[in-house]
Design a protein around this motif. Structure first.
Motif, PDB file in Angstrom:
ATOM      1  N   GLU A 350       0.835  -1.201   0.000  1.00 20.54           N
ATOM      2  CA  GLU A 350       0.000   0.000   0.000  1.00 20.54           C
ATOM      3  C   GLU A 350       0.871   1.253   0.000  1.00 20.54           C
ATOM      4  O   GLU A 350       1.903   1.288   0.672  1.00 20.54           O
ATOM      5  N   GLY A 351       0.451   2.237  -0.763  1.00 22.02           N
ATOM      6  CA  GLY A 351       1.165   3.516  -0.773  1.00 22.02           C
ATOM      7  C   GLY A 351       1.275   4.060  -2.181  1.00 22.02           C
ATOM      8  O   GLY A 351       0.981   3.354  -3.151  1.00 22.02           O
ATOM      9  N   ALA A 352       1.682   5.327  -2.287  1.00 22.55           N
ATOM     10  CA  ALA A 352       1.922   5.914  -3.601  1.00 22.55           C
ATOM     11  C   ALA A 352       3.361   5.604  -3.991  1.00 22.55           C
ATOM     12  O   ALA A 352       4.230   5.452  -3.128  1.00 22.55           O
ATOM     13  N   ASP A 353       3.614   5.489  -5.309  1.00 21.36           N
ATOM     14  CA  ASP A 353       4.938   4.999  -5.711  1.00 21.36           C
ATOM     15  C   ASP A 353       6.052   6.048  -5.653  1.00 21.36           C
ATOM     16  O   ASP A 353       7.160   5.796  -6.104  1.00 21.36           O
ATOM     17  N   ASP A 354       5.763   7.220  -5.061  1.00 20.75           N
ATOM     18  CA  ASP A 354       6.851   8.204  -4.906  1.00 20.75           C
ATOM     19  C   ASP A 354       7.324   8.272  -3.444  1.00 20.75           C
ATOM     20  O   ASP A 354       8.010   9.200  -3.055  1.00 20.75           O
ATOM     21  N   ARG A 355       6.976   7.276  -2.667  1.00 25.45           N
ATOM     22  CA  ARG A 355       7.327   7.347  -1.236  1.00 25.45           C
ATOM     23  C   ARG A 355       8.759   6.878  -0.983  1.00 25.45           C
ATOM     24  O   ARG A 355       9.217   5.919  -1.596  1.00 25.45           O
ATOM     25  N   ASP A 356       9.401   7.589  -0.079  1.00 26.51           N
ATOM     26  CA  ASP A 356      10.823   7.307   0.177  1.00 26.51           C
ATOM     27  C   ASP A 356      11.051   6.285   1.274  1.00 26.51           C
ATOM     28  O   ASP A 356      12.152   5.754   1.422  1.00 26.51           O
ATOM     29  N   ILE A 357      10.028   6.088   2.091  1.00 25.29           N
ATOM     30  CA  ILE A 357      10.220   5.181   3.232  1.00 25.29           C
ATOM     31  C   ILE A 357       9.405   3.910   3.012  1.00 25.29           C
ATOM     32  O   ILE A 357       8.190   3.972   2.786  1.00 25.29           O
ATOM     33  N   MET A 358      10.097   2.776   3.054  1.00 29.05           N
ATOM     34  CA  MET A 358       9.412   1.487   2.909  1.00 29.05           C
ATOM     35  C   MET A 358       9.317   0.833   4.279  1.00 29.05           C
ATOM     36  O   MET A 358      10.337   0.659   4.957  1.00 29.05           O
ATOM     37  N   ILE A 359       8.108   0.479   4.675  1.00 28.59           N
ATOM     38  CA  ILE A 359       7.922  -0.272   5.923  1.00 28.59           C
ATOM     39  C   ILE A 359       7.774  -1.741   5.528  1.00 28.59           C
ATOM     40  O   ILE A 359       6.825  -2.108   4.830  1.00 28.59           O
ATOM     41  N   LEU A 360       8.712  -2.549   5.979  1.00 26.48           N
ATOM     42  CA  LEU A 360       8.741  -3.954   5.548  1.00 26.48           C
ATOM     43  C   LEU A 360       8.441  -4.876   6.730  1.00 26.48           C
ATOM     44  O   LEU A 360       9.186  -4.901   7.708  1.00 26.48           O
ATOM     45  N   GLY A 361       7.334  -5.596   6.615  1.00 28.09           N
ATOM     46  CA  GLY A 361       6.943  -6.515   7.697  1.00 28.09           C
ATOM     47  C   GLY A 361       7.118  -7.961   7.287  1.00 28.09           C
ATOM     48  O   GLY A 361       7.812  -8.269   6.323  1.00 28.09           O
ATOM     49  N   ARG A 362       6.457  -8.844   8.010  1.00 28.05           N
ATOM     50  CA  ARG A 362       6.641 -10.284   7.855  1.00 28.05           C
ATOM     51  C   ARG A 362       5.663 -10.857   6.849  1.00 28.05           C
ATOM     52  O   ARG A 362       6.005 -11.194   5.743  1.00 28.05           O
ATOM     53  N   ASN A 363       4.402 -10.939   7.229  1.00 26.27           N
ATOM     54  CA  ASN A 363       3.315 -11.310   6.324  1.00 26.27           C
ATOM     55  C   ASN A 363       2.023 -10.801   6.969  1.00 26.27           C
ATOM     56  O   ASN A 363       1.991 -10.537   8.172  1.00 26.27           O
ATOM     57  N   PRO A 364       0.955 -10.628   6.178  1.00 24.60           N
ATOM     58  CA  PRO A 364      -0.261 -10.045   6.751  1.00 24.60           C
ATOM     59  C   PRO A 364      -0.897 -10.964   7.786  1.00 24.60           C
ATOM     60  O   PRO A 364      -0.743 -12.187   7.696  1.00 24.60           O
ATOM     61  N   ASP A 365      -1.582 -10.372   8.760  1.00 25.69           N
ATOM     62  CA  ASP A 365      -2.410 -11.195   9.649  1.00 25.69           C
ATOM     63  C   ASP A 365      -3.844 -11.136   9.126  1.00 25.69           C
ATOM     64  O   ASP A 365      -4.123 -10.495   8.109  1.00 25.69           O
ATOM     65  N   GLU A 366      -4.758 -11.786   9.832  1.00 25.18           N
ATOM     66  CA  GLU A 366      -6.145 -11.868   9.348  1.00 25.18           C
ATOM     67  C   GLU A 366      -6.775 -10.479   9.207  1.00 25.18           C
ATOM     68  O   GLU A 366      -7.508 -10.213   8.259  1.00 25.18           O
ATOM     69  N   VAL A 367      -6.468  -9.590  10.160  1.00 29.57           N
ATOM     70  CA  VAL A 367      -7.079  -8.247  10.117  1.00 29.57           C
ATOM     71  C   VAL A 367      -6.614  -7.513   8.861  1.00 29.57           C
ATOM     72  O   VAL A 367      -7.418  -6.903   8.134  1.00 29.57           O
ATOM     73  N   ASP A 368      -5.318  -7.576   8.585  1.00 23.81           N
ATOM     74  CA  ASP A 368      -4.780  -6.918   7.384  1.00 23.81           C
ATOM     75  C   ASP A 368      -5.430  -7.494   6.130  1.00 23.81           C
ATOM     76  O   ASP A 368      -5.841  -6.771   5.219  1.00 23.81           O
ATOM     77  N   SER A 369      -5.520  -8.823   6.115  1.00 19.76           N
ATOM     78  CA  SER A 369      -6.053  -9.485   4.932  1.00 19.76           C
ATOM     79  C   SER A 369      -7.523  -9.117   4.720  1.00 19.76           C
ATOM     80  O   SER A 369      -7.943  -8.819   3.603  1.00 19.76           O
TER      81      SER A 369
END
Ligand code: SF4
Length: 515
Positions: A350-369
Motif C-alpha cells: 500500500e502507498g503511492a509509488d513516490d514514497r521514500d520510506i518502505m515499511i517492511l513486515g513479515r506477512n499479513p495477519d487476518e485483520v490486514d487481509s
C-alpha cells in the motif's frame, strides 16, 4: 502392496556401525536392505544419504547440529573404514539399479520428504513406504503415507506418532520449536519440555495460536510458561529449522549446483552393471543375493518431479511496473501459504509509488487481509506501528507498506524459510521500482531479507545500515532494523526494544537522510 520404498540410508548405516565390527558394516546394511525388499516387495526403491549438515538451516542458525563435530571426534570410530564401507554399499546398490540421492548441503530428510510427497501425489494412498529411524520425518505421517521404523519393526501411524509426541503429526514442528531438540542442538524455551509443549499445543491448538498477543497475560502469569513470549522470535527461528519443507519449497533450499545434482539423480537412466557388482562382492568378501526383478527394471521415474519443482523456480524476469507486479502476485501460487490464504488472496503493498520510506513486515495477519491493507490501523499490530511512526515523526502517508510474504499463514505462525524465498522476487522487484531511501525492516523475516544478519533480531534492533545486502540481494538504501510491533504486544522486552529502535530512527530522520 507398496509401489515405492523410500529408504533413509544413514540410520541403517549408524545402526550397523553400532552393532558390528567395521569390516562387517556394509554386509549388515545390505542385509537390512534386503530384509525390507523381501518384506515389502516394492516396484521401485530409492535410497537417500546425508552428506554434511543442511546448508540453509546452518545459514539460519549456526549452532544447528554444531555438537556433532565433537561427538564425531569422540566416537572412536575408524572413519576411513567407515567411508570405505559406505562406498561399498552405495556402489553395490548402484549396480543393482537402485536410485540414490546424495546432495552435499541438503539433508536426506528433506529429499525423502519431497520424494514422498511426489510419489503420494502420483500413486495415491498406500503407494509409498518411507523407511527411517529419524523421528523428524514423522512430521510426514498421514493417512496417505506410512513410515516404517526398521529397527523397531514398527509401522508409525498417526496414532503411534501421537502417542509418542502427545500431539498430532501436524504439530510436531510446533512442539520441537518450543521444547527444542537435543540431537539437533536446538535449545527450545527454558523450562518447556516435550510434555509441557504438548499440553500447551493441545490447549491452544497450534504454535501460531499460542503466540497470539491475547494469550500473553495468561502465559506470563504462570512461572512455567513465563519465558515463552519473551522468546517468541527465537521460537519462530526454531520453527523454520524443524519444519520439513514441502516439495514446492524444495527449489528454494537448493543452490544452483545442488539443483543440478538433484536433477541429474532424478532423471538419469539407470543401468545394471553386474561386473561392477561382482568386483564389489570380491572386494568386500561378501556375496549378496541378486534380485532379478530389481535388475530388469529401470528404477523410479522422477522426471515429472523435476518438471514439477522447476515450475516453482524463481522467476527469471522482472516486471515492467508495480501494477504488473501486483497482477503477478494476485495470480501467485508459488508456496503453500496460498492454499490457506483467505478468498481475498495475497495482500498487495500500500502507498503511492513516490514514497521514500518502505515499511517492511513479515506477512499479513487476518485483520490486514480482511481489510486489504498491510499493517491495517484497525488491528493491534497496525495500531502499535502507528505509535511507532508517531514516535519517529513520520505519518502513514509518507510510507509504502509491504511484507516479505504476501499471504497470511495458518494461525499467524511465522513463514518458513522456503516460503520467504518463494516470495522474495516480488520484494526485489518492488525495491527496484520504488527505489526507497530508507527501508524500516520490522522483525526477523524483514531483517534477513534486506541485511546480511541471520541471528536474533533483538541483537541488531536500532542498527541502521547503509546499502546492505540480504536474501533479496543488494539494497541501494539505508536499512533500519527493529523488532516487529508484534513483539511489543508479546513482551515487555519487545516494547523496550521497539522504543529503542524508534529513538534511533528519530535521530536519523531529524539529522538528514530522507530528504
Ligand atoms: S506467500 Fe508469496 S510466494 Fe507464497 S503464494 Fe503468497 S504471494 Fe505467492
Amino acid at each position: 502392496m507398496p509401489k515405492v520404498l523410500l529408504i533413509d540410508g544413514n540410520p541403517l548405516l549408524w545402526r550397523a556401525v553400532h552393532s558390528s565390527a567395521m569390516q562387517g558394516v556394509s554386509q549388515k546394511v545390505l542385509t537390512y536392505f534386503f530384509e525390507m525388499v523381501n518384506q515389502f516387495v516394492p516396484d521401485d526403491i530409492v535410497v537417500c544419504w546425508d552428506k554434511g549438515k543442511s546448508r540453509w538451516r546452518t545459514e539460519i542458525y549456526k549452532e544447528y547440529k554444531a555438537q556433532r563435530l565433537q561427538k564425531k571426534k569422540d566416537a572412536g570410530i575408524d572413519w576411513d573404514g567407515f567411508d570405505e564401507q559406505s562406498m561399498y554399499i552405495k556402489g553395490y546398490l548402484d549396480s543393482l539399479g537402485v536410485r540414490q540421492f546424495t546432495i552435499p548441503g541438503v539433508e536426506a530428510d528433506d529429499v525423502l520428504a519431497w520424494l514422498a510427497e511426489y510419489y503420494v501425489s502420483v500413486l495415491g494412498e498406500w503407494g509409498v513406504i518411507l523407511s527411517t529411524g529419524d523421528r523428524d520425518l514423522w512430521q510426514l505421517v498421514s493417512e496417505h503415507l506410512q513410515v516404517w521404523d526398521h529397527q523397531k519393526n514398527l509401522f508409525v501411524t498417526q496414532e503411534v506418532a501421537h502417542e509418542y509426541f502427545g500431539v498430532g503429526t501436524e504439530l510436531i514442528a510446533d512442539l520441537k520449536s518450543l521444547a527444542g531438540d537435543v540431537s539437533d542442538n536446538l535449545p527450545g524455551v527454558k523450562g518447556i519440555g516435550d510434555k509441557k509443549a504438548a499440553v500447551l499445543l493441545n490447549e491452544y491448538g497450534s504454535l501460531g495460536a499460542l503466540l497470539d498477543p491475547a494469550n500473553r497475560k495468561a502465559l506470563e502469569s504462570r512461572k512455567t510458561t513465563a519465558k515463552i513470549f519473551p522468546e517468541a522470535d527465537f521460537v519462530g527461528e526454531m520453527y523454520r529449522l524443524v519444519k520439513i519443507p514441502t516439495l514446492a519449497e524444495g527449489m528454494y533450499c537448493f543452490s544452483e549446483q545442488e539443483a543440478a545434482v538433484f536433477t541429474e539423480a532424478a532423471t538419469k537412466e539407470l543401468s545394471v552393471d553386474t561386473f561392477r557388482m561382482q568386483i564389489l562382492s570380491q572386494r568386500t568378501g561378501k556375496h549378496f543375493p541378486l534380485r532379478p526383478e530389481l535388475l530388469s527394471r529401470r528404477s523410479a521415474d522422477l522426471s515429472g518431479m523435476v518438471d514439477y519443482m522447476q515450475a516453482y523456480a524463481p522467476p527469471g524476469r522482472s516486471w515492467e511496473s508495480l501494477r504488473e507486479l501486483d497482477w503477478a502476485i494476485a495470480e501467485c501460487n508459488r508456496c503453500p501459504l496460498r492454499s490457506g490464504c483467505s478468498e481475498k488472496g495475497p495482500l498487495m503493498a500500500e502507498g503511492a509509488d513516490d514514497r521514500d520510506i518502505m515499511i517492511l513486515g513479515r506477512n499479513p495477519d487476518e485483520v490486514d487481509s480482511e481489510n486489504g491493507v498491510p499493517f491495517c490501523a484497525d488491528g493491534a499490530v497496525g495500531g502499535e506501528l502507528g505509535e511507532f511512526l508517531k514516535q519517529i515523526g513520520v505519518s502513514r502517508d509518507e510510507c509504502w507498506f509491504t511484507n516479505v510474504c504476501r499471504c497470511v499463514s495458518p494461525d499467524n505462525r511465522p513463514p518458513t524459510y522456503p516460503e520467504m524465498l518463494a516470495c522474495l522476487p516480488y520484494l526485489r522487484a518492488e525495491i527496484d521500482h520504488l527505489r526507497p531511501k530508507l527501508i524500516i525492516a520490522l522483525g526477523y523475516e524483514a531483517m534477513v531479507s534486506v541485511t546480511p544478519y541471520r541471528s536474533n533480531v533483538s541483537k541488531h534492533c536500532g542498527e541502521i545500515l547503509d546499502k546492505p545486502a540480504g536474501l533479496v540481494g543488494a539494497v541501494d538504501a539505508k536499512v533500519a532494523i527493529s523488532v516487529h510491533p508484534l513483539a511489543a504486544l508479546r513482551s515487555q522486552r519487545g516494547e523496550v526494544e521497539l522504543e529503542y529502535a524508534a529513538t534511533m530512527l528519530h535521530s536519523l530522520l531529524t539529522e538528514t537522510v530522507v530528504s
